[in-house]
Design an enzyme around this catalytic site. Structure first.
Site, PDB file in Angstrom:
ATOM      1  CE  LYS A  32       0.328  -6.072   0.661  1.00 28.99           C
ATOM      2  NZ  LYS A  32      -0.927  -6.253   1.384  1.00 28.99           N
ATOM      3  CE  LYS A  62       1.637  -2.271  -4.002  1.00 25.73           C
ATOM      4  NZ  LYS A  62       0.373  -2.754  -4.617  1.00 25.73           N
ATOM      5  CG  HIS A  87      -7.270   1.614  -5.173  1.00 21.87           C
ATOM      6  ND1 HIS A  87      -5.935   1.570  -4.836  1.00 21.87           N
ATOM      7  CD2 HIS A  87      -7.855   0.612  -4.470  1.00 21.87           C
ATOM      8  CE1 HIS A  87      -5.722   0.597  -3.972  1.00 21.87           C
ATOM      9  NE2 HIS A  87      -6.885   0.006  -3.726  1.00 21.87           N
ATOM     10  CG  HIS A 109       0.943   5.344  -4.100  1.00 26.86           C
ATOM     11  ND1 HIS A 109       0.289   4.903  -5.224  1.00 26.86           N
ATOM     12  CD2 HIS A 109       2.082   5.936  -4.528  1.00 26.86           C
ATOM     13  CE1 HIS A 109       1.018   5.189  -6.295  1.00 26.86           C
ATOM     14  NE2 HIS A 109       2.107   5.836  -5.893  1.00 26.86           N
ATOM     15  CE  LYS A 132      -7.002   1.786  -0.215  1.00 27.68           C
ATOM     16  NZ  LYS A 132      -7.565   0.536   0.349  1.00 27.68           N
ATOM     17  NE  ARG A 176      -4.390  -4.339   6.283  1.00 24.44           N
ATOM     18  CZ  ARG A 176      -4.972  -3.284   5.711  1.00 24.44           C
ATOM     19  NH1 ARG A 176      -6.172  -2.905   6.103  1.00 24.44           N
ATOM     20  NH2 ARG A 176      -4.358  -2.625   4.744  1.00 24.44           N
TER      21      ARG A 176
END
Length: 469
Positions: A128, A170, A220, A247, A249, A304
């Site tokens: 990230k 994160k 988001h 966080h 979904k 991915r």
């Protein structure tokens, strides 16, 4: 200027593919392989031996044990099975090893086709902090963040002060919201850091963490891409993934409601140009935060297949998994997607978890009753069937229920009715929570942001409702 990707090894035509994953995604990839006329090899842990897709595969191999490190994260065991099963390719699914650059590299070095982006792009964009730096250099706006931080609380605290509270811890690899922990003050940092590190190590096999500025109440929005190994990239519109719990979904839809299509398409075109310019290949999703006042802010790249890919499949008619396999095998984009993609109607996906709907603890157990709904516009993705054991070792995702319709209102109504009709016994599920979100005025009107689920959970009326669920 586009450039060909030279990192992926040339591969012979595919005949047999190993699926290095489990559950709903293993079943989904298996279906795509069979539709393409390819043989399938699945791997499974001890407790997963009875899952229905295991019996449907051409061959199945045991990964002894149940813990992720010994099974679905065990690179040596999976590569050994790939050799013994004489496969030409490996599909990593999502989660587990799907964004592990080392695994992708080892697959390539073994002379096999890795059904995902080349290892160079997983290394460059799947991590990230590197992805944020990479995209910032190419003009993508983003909020303040740190580099990967050592397990040294003094350095972590200094980085948090520099960014400014609130911050978000994160994992640098992986996805699915796993291991992400918000921190509102310095006093909460140490415990949150230790917890995030343990979760990342357990889930992704590595505990690299970084900090990011926590933006209050954004939406988001993520953009789906397919690409070939010859420098061509195509956007498949966007998904709104704003409804999240911690966080993670829980509801996704396409197209994103309440944002002008021209603004969404302009961002998709900009990202398409960036990815095409670097020679990105096969499949990827660019995740963004959005506020009406500030527009888009780059978040991360998922190198991915996404959990929520079915939402895009329902609105475009494109089989994303089959396309991913064909593109990884070397086919050109114009052969896989001969027509310009068009988005029609609306689709919404609900993630159904085996968990307590009030406390949200995992609820493992045997499915004594599992009767999914059926009907117009309803699609189900699951790796389970009645009588199967839902284990405690893995993500508690039980099924994904997707409803589509000509309008958002029609898709929403179909999803609500399907969730009400879904009969599950033996484990608890989050279906009552999903229905409460779907019935909330903000969701019905499309007023979405990442705080919506928390507001539903905080509603005093919910406590009464869950007592009777």
């Amino acid at each position: 200027m586009t450039q060909s990707n030279k990192t992926a090894p040339a591969s012979a035509p595919l005949r047999r593919v190993l699926i290095a994953n489990r559950g709903a995604v293993a079943a989904r990839v298996l279906r795509a392989l069979h539709q393409l006329g390819l043989e399938s090899v699945v791997v499974h842990s001890d407790i997963d031996a009875g899952l229905p897709y295991v019996k449907e595969a051409t061959e199945a191999y045991l990964l002894p044990g149940d813990e992720p490190a010994a099974t679905y994260l065990n690179q040596d065991a999976i590569l050994d099975i790939a050799r013994r099963a004489q496969v030409q390719a490996i599909h990593p699914g999502y989660g587990f090893l799907s964004e592990n650059a080392d695994f992708a590299r080892r697959v390539e070095q073994a002379g096999l086709c890795y059904i995902g982006p080349s290892s160079r792009w997983i290394a460059e964009l799947g991590e990230k902090t590197r992805a944020r730096r990479f995209m910032h250099e190419r003009g993508m706006p983003q909020s303040p963040s740190s580099e990967i931080l050592p397990d040294d609380l003094a350095q972590v605290a200094a980085a948090a002060r520099a960014i400014g509270y609130p911050v978000l811890i994160k994992p640098a690899t992986g996805g699915g919201g796993i291991g992400m922990i918000p921190v509102a003050s310095p006093e909460a940092l140490a415990d949150a850091w230790a917890s995030a590190s343990a979760i990342a190590q357990r889930s992704f096999g590595q505990a690299s963490l970084y900090l990011e500025k926590l933006i209050e109440r954004p939406r988001h929005i993520e953009f789906q891409f397919l690409a070939d190994r010859h420098g061509q990239v195509r956007a498949l519109f966007e998904r709104d993934c704003s409804v999240q719990r911690r966080h993670q979904k829980v509801l996704e839809e396409s197209r994103a409601p309440g944002i002008e299509a021209a603004e969404l398409d302009a961002m998709a075109a900009q990202l398409e140009q960036i990815l095409g310019g670097i020679g990105y290949d096969v499949i990827g999703t660019v995740e963004m935060l959005y506020t009406p006042q500030d527009g888009f802010s780059f978040l991360e790249v998922n190198t991915r297949l996404q959990v929520e890919h079915a939402v895009t499949e329902q609105t475009t008619g494109i089989d994303i998994v089959a396309a991913q396999i064909r593109l990884a095998a070397g086919e050109r984009l114009e052969a896989v997607l001969p027509e310009t993609p068009v988005s029609r109607g609306h689709a919404i996906e609900a993630r159904i978890y085996a968990e307590d709907p009030r406390r949200f603890f995992p609820s493992p157990g045997r499915l004594t009753r599992f009767e999914p709904p059926a009907g117009p516009g309803i699609r189900l993705e699951t790796g389970y069937a009645e009588g199967c054991q839902v284990p405690r070792f893995y993500d508690p995702l039980l099924a994904k229920l997707i409803a589509s319709g000509e309008t958002r209102a029609q898709a929403l109504q179909r999803l609500r009715e399907a969730l009400q009709a879904f009969a599950v016994e033996g484990v608890k599920t989050n279906i009552p929570f999903l229905l409460q979100v779907l019935d909330s005025p903000d969701y019905i009107e499309g007023r979405l942001d990442i705080g919506l689920a928390a507001r539903v959970l905080a509603d005093p009326a919910r406590a009464v409702a869950t007592l009777h669920s």
